[in-house]
Design an enzyme around this catalytic site. Structure first.
Site, short mmCIF file in Angstrom:
data_model
loop_
_atom_site.label_atom_id
_atom_site.label_comp_id
_atom_site.label_asym_id
_atom_site.label_seq_id
_atom_site.Cartn_x
_atom_site.Cartn_y
_atom_site.Cartn_z
N SER A 1 0.84 -1.19 0.00
CA SER A 1 0.00 0.00 0.00
C SER A 1 0.88 1.25 0.00
O SER A 1 1.69 1.43 -0.91
CB SER A 1 -0.96 -0.04 1.19
N GLU B 1 -8.98 -5.11 -6.02
CA GLU B 1 -8.65 -3.77 -5.57
C GLU B 1 -9.20 -2.68 -6.49
O GLU B 1 -9.24 -1.51 -6.10
CB GLU B 1 -7.14 -3.61 -5.43
N HIS C 1 -7.56 -5.29 -1.20
CA HIS C 1 -6.39 -4.49 -0.83
C HIS C 1 -5.74 -4.99 0.46
O HIS C 1 -4.50 -5.02 0.56
CB HIS C 1 -6.79 -3.02 -0.67
#
Length: 303
Positions: free
Chosen positions: A173, A235, A286
């Site tokens: 991330s 995602e 995610h």
């Protein structure tokens, strides 16, 4: 036929007696519980003179003698969350080294004080400058990378012989964003860069400005680094004719899958890196993509 009242009273009394008899052993058992520890792991509290931030550093060193060239070493961002899994993966690599030929690595988790998996300080440490005035809680990736290079690496080198030619950085991330920023601006800092679900969208894709002069920086190196990019297929929501709203609409605009795939394709076409590999992680979102990305990344690094 229902139990008679005397029978119910007898069973109730028996149950009370049984529980009373178990109370003392259960209490003694509860007193015997201890905080779990991770074998072959240690941690160190460190305040950086460069960033001013307090860090909790986790390290796992393989058992047994070091290779003649030293251990490979993998530095993982969000260490509070990533270190336990990567440390176990590293130990597994050591156990199976005679079969796989992989050299078990030293695993270094770069975390923060406290027991939460993620700390808000990552928003400053992991984000690159955008060229625009922003809050003090963002844009500190260059100072953070200075901390790793000038303070953390020398500290870790005191714990075990390390191979300077086999070092990797893993991030997910915002951590994946920082990993890409390190690759583009400091390609000599590591030999392998593992970017999972990188937030390329941040700051109007500011991380990609680091590619200006990237080829020139690479040309000055004796050997080229490698990059693995991974992203979960879930995602980036697909509208399929519907109107996306809220978090789904934001995720669609960020184009997590497309941005990662397009960057991998661009770097593969340019052939300026030693290796570029892209993984689209099936059925992962995610948050969940972090774990298979660690497995793919460690395999890529140790290959």
């Amino acid at each position: 036929m229902p139990d008679s009242l005397p029978r119910r009273r007898l069973l109730g009394a028996a149950a009370v007696t049984t529980l009373a008899g178990l109370a003392a052993p259960l209490a003694r058992a509860a007193e015997g519980w201890q905080t779990a520890t991770l074998p072959l792991a240690r941690q160190y509290e460190l305040k950086s003179a460069i960033t001013g931030q307090h860090y909790r550093i986790f390290v796992a060193v393989p058992s047994g003698p070091a290779p003649a060239t030293g251990h490979p070493v993998l530095y993982a961002l969000d260490g509070n969350a990533t270190f336990p899994t990567l440390a176990l993966m590293g130990r597994t690599a050591g156990v199976r080294s005679s079969v796989t030929g992989q050299t078990p690595p030293v695993i270094v988790g770069i975390g923060y004080a406290g027991d939460q998996p993620w700390n808000s300080a990552r928003g400053r440490d992991y984000t690159p400058p955008t060229g625009a005035a922003g809050p003090a809680t963002e844009g500190g990736a260059d100072l953070f990378l200075d901390f790793i290079d000038k303070e953390l690496k020398p500290l870790v080198a005191t714990l075990a012989p390390l191979n300077p030619a086999r070092q990797a950085l893993y991030g997910h991330s915002y951590g994946g964003l920082c990993t890409l920023h390190a690759l583009f601006t400091r390609p000599a800092m590591f030999q392998t860069y593992l970017a999972a679900s990188p937030s390329i969208w941040y700051g109007e894709r500011a991380v990609l400005t680091g590619m200006d002069g990237f080829a020139k920086r690479l040309a000055a190196l004796p050997s080229k680094p490698s990059l693995m990019l991974a992203v979960g297929e879930l995602e980036q929501p697909v509208a399929n004719g519907a109107v996306l709203e809220g978090r789904q609409a934001i995720a669609a605009r960020r184009r997590m899958v497309d941005e990662a795939r397009e960057l991998a394709s661009r770097l593969q076409a340019e052939q300026t890196l030693a290796r570029v590999r892209f993984h689209l992680l099936a059925h992962e979102n995610h948050g969940s993509a972090m774990f298979p990305a660690m497995a793919r990344g460690l395999e890529f690094f140790l290959a």
